[in-house]
Write a protein that holds these residues in place. Structure first.
Motif, short mmCIF file in Angstrom:
data_model
loop_
_atom_site.label_atom_id
_atom_site.label_comp_id
_atom_site.label_asym_id
_atom_site.label_seq_id
_atom_site.Cartn_x
_atom_site.Cartn_y
_atom_site.Cartn_z
N ASP A 73 -25.39 -29.12 -24.10
CA ASP A 73 -24.38 -29.71 -23.22
C ASP A 73 -24.51 -31.23 -23.15
N LEU A 74 -25.73 -31.71 -23.06
CA LEU A 74 -25.96 -33.16 -23.01
C LEU A 74 -25.46 -33.83 -24.30
N LEU A 75 -25.78 -33.21 -25.43
CA LEU A 75 -25.37 -33.79 -26.70
C LEU A 75 -23.85 -33.82 -26.84
N GLY A 76 -23.19 -32.84 -26.20
CA GLY A 76 -21.74 -32.79 -26.29
C GLY A 76 -21.04 -33.96 -25.64
N ILE A 77 -21.64 -34.54 -24.61
CA ILE A 77 -20.99 -35.64 -23.91
C ILE A 77 -21.59 -37.01 -24.27
N PHE A 515 -15.70 -16.21 -26.73
CA PHE A 515 -16.15 -17.44 -26.11
C PHE A 515 -17.56 -17.78 -26.57
N PRO A 516 -17.74 -18.76 -27.47
CA PRO A 516 -19.08 -19.28 -27.64
C PRO A 516 -19.46 -19.92 -26.32
N ALA A 517 -20.45 -19.40 -25.64
CA ALA A 517 -20.64 -19.74 -24.25
C ALA A 517 -22.08 -20.05 -23.93
N GLU A 518 -22.27 -20.61 -22.76
CA GLU A 518 -23.62 -20.93 -22.33
C GLU A 518 -24.25 -19.77 -21.57
N ASN A 519 -23.48 -19.07 -20.78
CA ASN A 519 -24.07 -18.06 -19.91
C ASN A 519 -23.16 -16.85 -19.75
N ILE A 520 -22.90 -16.14 -20.82
CA ILE A 520 -22.13 -14.90 -20.73
C ILE A 520 -23.04 -13.76 -21.16
N ASP A 521 -23.17 -12.77 -20.31
CA ASP A 521 -24.13 -11.71 -20.59
C ASP A 521 -23.49 -10.36 -20.89
N ASN A 532 -21.38 -13.97 -10.91
CA ASN A 532 -22.11 -14.79 -11.87
C ASN A 532 -21.23 -15.83 -12.56
N SER A 533 -20.02 -16.05 -12.04
CA SER A 533 -19.11 -16.94 -12.74
C SER A 533 -19.44 -18.42 -12.54
N LYS A 534 -20.12 -18.74 -11.51
CA LYS A 534 -20.37 -20.14 -11.18
C LYS A 534 -21.23 -20.79 -12.26
N ASN A 535 -20.85 -21.99 -12.63
CA ASN A 535 -21.59 -22.82 -13.58
C ASN A 535 -21.57 -22.28 -15.01
N LYS A 536 -20.68 -21.34 -15.31
CA LYS A 536 -20.55 -20.89 -16.69
C LYS A 536 -19.52 -21.77 -17.38
N LYS A 537 -19.94 -22.54 -18.34
CA LYS A 537 -19.06 -23.50 -19.00
C LYS A 537 -18.95 -23.16 -20.48
N PHE A 538 -17.78 -22.73 -20.88
CA PHE A 538 -17.57 -22.38 -22.28
C PHE A 538 -17.43 -23.62 -23.13
N HIS A 539 -18.04 -23.59 -24.30
CA HIS A 539 -17.89 -24.68 -25.25
C HIS A 539 -16.66 -24.48 -26.13
N SER A 540 -16.28 -23.23 -26.34
CA SER A 540 -15.18 -22.92 -27.25
C SER A 540 -14.41 -21.73 -26.74
N PHE A 541 -13.14 -21.68 -27.13
CA PHE A 541 -12.27 -20.59 -26.71
C PHE A 541 -11.44 -20.15 -27.92
N LEU A 542 -11.59 -18.89 -28.32
CA LEU A 542 -10.82 -18.34 -29.43
C LEU A 542 -10.12 -17.08 -28.97
N LEU A 564 -15.67 -28.72 -23.70
CA LEU A 564 -14.92 -27.84 -24.60
C LEU A 564 -14.76 -28.50 -25.97
N ARG A 565 -15.19 -27.77 -27.03
CA ARG A 565 -15.17 -28.32 -28.39
C ARG A 565 -14.10 -27.68 -29.26
N VAL A 566 -13.78 -26.42 -28.98
CA VAL A 566 -12.86 -25.67 -29.84
C VAL A 566 -11.86 -24.88 -29.01
N ILE A 567 -10.59 -24.99 -29.36
CA ILE A 567 -9.55 -24.09 -28.85
C ILE A 567 -8.81 -23.56 -30.07
N ASP A 568 -8.84 -22.25 -30.25
CA ASP A 568 -8.18 -21.61 -31.39
C ASP A 568 -7.48 -20.36 -30.88
#
Length: 866
Positions: A73-77, A515-521, A532-542, A564-568
């Motif tokens: 996440d840090l590298l993304g911004i 969703f390539p995601a940080e916290n989806i179980d 468990n939805s709080k603080n779940k931030k998706f990097h990509s959405f397909l 967010l890096r990808v929307i497809d």
């Protein structure tokens, strides 16, 4: 579990350091040190992954994974905050980021010490890795193709062919039943492609069903394959009721048919499909492949074939044919043959397992000791996922280089049975930073090398090739896809969510959303109200196969615009304006937005904040307010720009987009074309160019790419200003694909094109040539392989002099008035495939269409490789 994330983060750092973003020198040391610690930890991660049954090892891996995800996440911004160095706000943000990077470094050092202190794992436990020497060897190896190789299925094929050849009056269903990986699809494909079966059933269609079938999608696939009609993008908007009627009519009119439905899971499917698949009392057949005997008996209790495992002889034959194809099995040394028998026995006669093990053995030393080492590894039951059949896959996976693993696992993000465009996949890999940027080669070159290795190891299957021999599309077996999803979920790399219509997060009925995601179980629909939805931030959405309107709040707890890096998204219905939040997504690298209906998609405001964007692919067409893409010139990283409407941006911004490799512009005007022609030569990396206009396109577009310009593909969709093509010496030196539609040429185009040495594919369509005759000289088209004539009303004679077009393998003639006369004299070319769709079929199609198709016509003779 952590290895995927660690590998991805290492690649992110490497690419950042190579990009040399202005102002990042002050954190160069921190990034380099973090990268070194991650590389050091990666070896330990691989080792500890083998000990996941140990609670301490598993907990340690979770900690590594979480730190790596936070770092991602840090590298993304980082690039955004270091792009404008004089902004006080950015300065404060950079200080905070640098502090957080130092904290990450401390955590990594702590975790390394913790491992050494508490778990005390020696280097002897590390799995054998692929050495640099063997890696170079692998990159140079092509591997033996197993396409068309049938081992142990001869009797099965004879049984199914016999059932198909029996004289029956009514439509009949035949099922091929067996466990996953036993070869059901391979058997069905062999039968489907058999020459005698093709003669017996002139109308054929192949559809992949899967566990969550869409009846509408299945009907679309059948209609596309049996209708002999040009590509019609409006087919996506047809209702299920309309498709049922169309498919039923087409199958009733076209004689005896054979339809294969691959991977059927439920009895309900056949009940629903029978309304569209008529019984015309001519002996037509439907073949199912299924794992369920209940499905087979429901369709027809008397005509199903139960497949079993291969016997020892055939198992051994398949193993050696793939692992060491240059040596006959009779010549194999006795000691190696005995170990081969043990390996084949471990595979329990399941072809998929045998193929995976044999593909792995190809890259091992051809010796008894090396093969025995593989046998011992397969005996260790340290893999906690699913059936024993996938132990062999896990072994092959563990021996992949770490930097290739995320690329393979990412393929599991696509739906089962999905034909994955290789170009699209590589753009996604690039946007997700799964590929290492190297100094001596491009990301695309590295990506193709990785893909080739995955193909050679049988992790993925080739569906189709391009005209130039490169892979066009691939697919992945359902068991391998399940393996990818397991690995991804375990590493919190991505999750697959079958969404519901009433889901409060996304109001659409995608078959699956990824969703390539940080916290989806969990594989379930999760709305904002979930605990468990709080603080779940998706990097990509397909998203795939949407049939409802797309409605999403991009400011929800699930989507952080800066991450967010990808929307497809594909298949959306009737959405003509992108969400306004998109333009604030400064980290977005990839935007693909495919709408099922005709129209123009509007960007809501300036695009200039999206300075990291690399791919912009909007269908059917895209523009901005006042039909201008304000600020697009800021997008220095843009390499793919497709279906954009011409406007003022061409004169103002195009020259700044120097990294473009693929460009497609629509609705060009006379003024914009003059400016465009002068600017194109500045795009020194352009490989593919498509121009469309209702006005005349300057013929000199063909002559501006000189001095070794890399242009390979040129498509001109519209009338040309001149009635003849320029001299062959004026064409781009590397041009290998040329498409001319509506060019209205009066002079024979083959006179100049025949001397263009590089051409491999040419398409003339929609009165590209208005003359009656074309002539190919004896030395013309030395490298041409594919030639397409389509909708040429006046064209009736094609003369090929002796020696002309020596490498032509595919000739396609669609909807030409005199197609039979055109191919006269080509009978001696036995190795050439000739596809003809007569004008009569074309007329009927046009009568049935509510409005003419605006798309480019394509072959209705699909080459299925399922």
């Amino acid at each position: 579990m952590a290895e995927l994330v660690v590998s991805q983060v290492v690649l992110q750092i490497s690419n950042l350091l190579l990009e040399k973003v202005f102002g990042m020198l002050d954190i160069h040391r921190e990034l380099t040190e973090i990268k070194e610690h991650l590389l050091d930890l990666s070896y330990t991660v691989v080792s500890s992954s083998k000990q996941q049954h140990d609670a301490a090892a598993k907990a340690w891996l979770h900690e590594i994974r979480d730190v790596a995800n936070d770092l991602s996440d840090l590298l993304g911004i980082l690039p955004e905050n270091y792009r404008f160095s004089l902004s006080p706000k950015k300065v404060i943000a950079r200080l905070k980021l640098r502090k957080e990077l130092k904290n990450v470094l401390k955590k990594l050092k702590f975790l390394k010490n913790k491992w050494n202190r508490q778990l005390n794992v020696s280097d002897n436990n590390l799995p054998l890795s692929i050495t640099e020497g063997s890696l170079k060897k692998q990159r140079s190896m092509t591997g033996a193709s197993i396409d068309g190789t049938i081992v142990g299925l001869e009797e099965d094929k004879l049984t199914i062919v016999s059932l198909l050849c029996q004289p029956v009056k009514h439509r009949e269903a035949i099922s091929i039943v067996g466990m996953g990986g036993v070869g059901k699809t391979t058997l069905a494909l062999e039968v489907y492609n058999d020459i005698e079966i093709q003669k017996l059933f002139p109308t054929r269609a192949w559809v992949t069903v899967s566990a969550f079938p869409s009846i509408t999608d299945i009907l679309r696939q059948i209609k596309t394959q049996v209708s002999s009609q040009p590509s019609d993008r409006n087919i996506q908007s047809e209702s299920q009721e309309d498709l049922v009627g169309e498919v039923k009519r087409l199958l009733s009119e076209q004689g005896r048919y054979l339809i294969v439905m691959d991977d059927v899971w439920s009895t309900e499917l056949w009940d629903e499909m029978q309304t569209a698949i008529p019984d015309v009392q001519d002996g037509s057949r439907v073949i199912f492949t299924t794992r369920s005997q209940a499905v087979a008996k429901h369709a027809n209790p008397t005509t199903y074939h139960l497949m079993g495992a291969l016997n020892e002889e055939n198992s051994l034959k398949l193993l050696f044919r793939i692992a060491h194809p240059d040596q006959a099995i009779e010549e194999v040394p006795e000691e190696l043959r005995e170990i081969g028998k043990k390996l084949a026995g471990t595979c329990q006669g399941v072809p998929l397992t045998l193929v995976l093990v044999a593909s792995f053995l190809k890259y091992k030393e051809y010796s008894p000791s090396a093969w025995d080492e593989v046998f011992e590894a397969l005996q260790r039951d340290d893999y906690d996922y699913g059936p024993k059949i996938l132990v062999s896959l896990n072994l092959s996976y563990n021996y992949l280089p770490s930097e290739w693993k995320p690329c393979f696992v990412y393929i599991g993000i696509f739906p089962f049975g999905y034909h994955i465009s290789v170009r699209r996949l590589i753009r996604l890999w690039r946007a997700e930073r799964l590929i290492q940027q190297e100094l001596d080669k491009s990301m695309e070159e590295t990506a193709y090398m990785i893909l080739e290795q995955l193909i050679q190891r049988c992790f993925v299957e080739v569906v189709d090739y391009r005209y130039n021999g490169t892979v066009k599309s691939i697919k992945i077996h359902d068991l391998l896809r399940d393996f990818c999803i397991y690995k991804a979920r375990d590493a919190l790399f991505f999750s697959v969510l079958p969404l519901c219509e009433d889901n409060s997060l996304i109001s659409l009925s995608f078959n699956e959303c990824h969703f390539p995601a940080e916290n989806i179980d969990d594989r379930e629909c999760i709305g904002p109200s979930s605990e468990n939805s709080k603080n779940k931030k998706f990097h990509s959405f397909l998203g795939f196969n949407s049939s409802l309107k797309f409605d999403i709040s991009l400011h929800s707890n699930y989507f952080h615009p800066k991450l967010l890096r990808v929307i497809d998204i594909e298949g959306i219905s009737k959405i003509y304006e992108l969400p306004k939040e998109i333009t604030s997504m400064s980290s977005l690298r990839y935007l693909r937005w495919i709408v099922a209906t005709n129209g123009i998609i509007y960007f809501p405001s300036s695009i200039k904040k999206m300075f990291n964007l690399e791919t912009l692919d909007i269908h059917p067409q895209v523009t901005g307010p006042d039909k201008d893409m304000d600020g697009i010139g800021v997008l220095k990283n843009l390499h793919t720009l497709k279906r954009i409407i011409a406007g003022k941006w061409i004169m103002r911004d195009l020259a700044n987009l120097t990294n473009l490799s693929k460009l497609r512009i629509h609705d060009l005007t006379a003024d914009s074309m003059e400016v465009l022609v002068n600017l194109l030569k500045k795009l020194r990396l352009l490989v593919s160019l498509t121009l469309q206009s209702s006005e005349k396109i300057p013929t000199k577009v063909l002559t501006v790419f000189k001095d070794g310009h890399p242009l390979h593909v040129l498509k001109l969709l519209g009338e040309l200003t001149e009635k003849q093509l320029p001299d062959s010496k004026e064409f781009p030196a590397h041009l290998d694909k040329l498409v001319l539609l509506g060019s209205m040429l009066e002079n024979d185009p083959m006179e100049s094109l025949g001397k263009v040495q590089s051409l491999k594919l040419i398409k003339f369509g929609r009165d590209a040539y208005k003359g009656r005759k074309m002539t190919c000289s004896s030395d013309g088209f030395p490298n041409l392989q594919h030639l397409i004539f389509e909708e040429l009303k006046n064209f009736e004679e094609w003369e090929v002099k002796d020696g002309g077009i020596p490498k032509l393998t595919h000739l396609s003639i669609y909807y030409c008035m005199h197609s039979e006369r055109i191919v006269k004299g080509l009978e001696s070319r036995t190795k050439m495939v000739i596809n003809i769709i007569p004008t009569a079929a074309y007329r009927r199609i046009k009568e049935d269409e509510e409005e003419p198709s605006a798309g480019i016509s394509s072959s209705s003779y699909p080459s299925l490789s399922n």
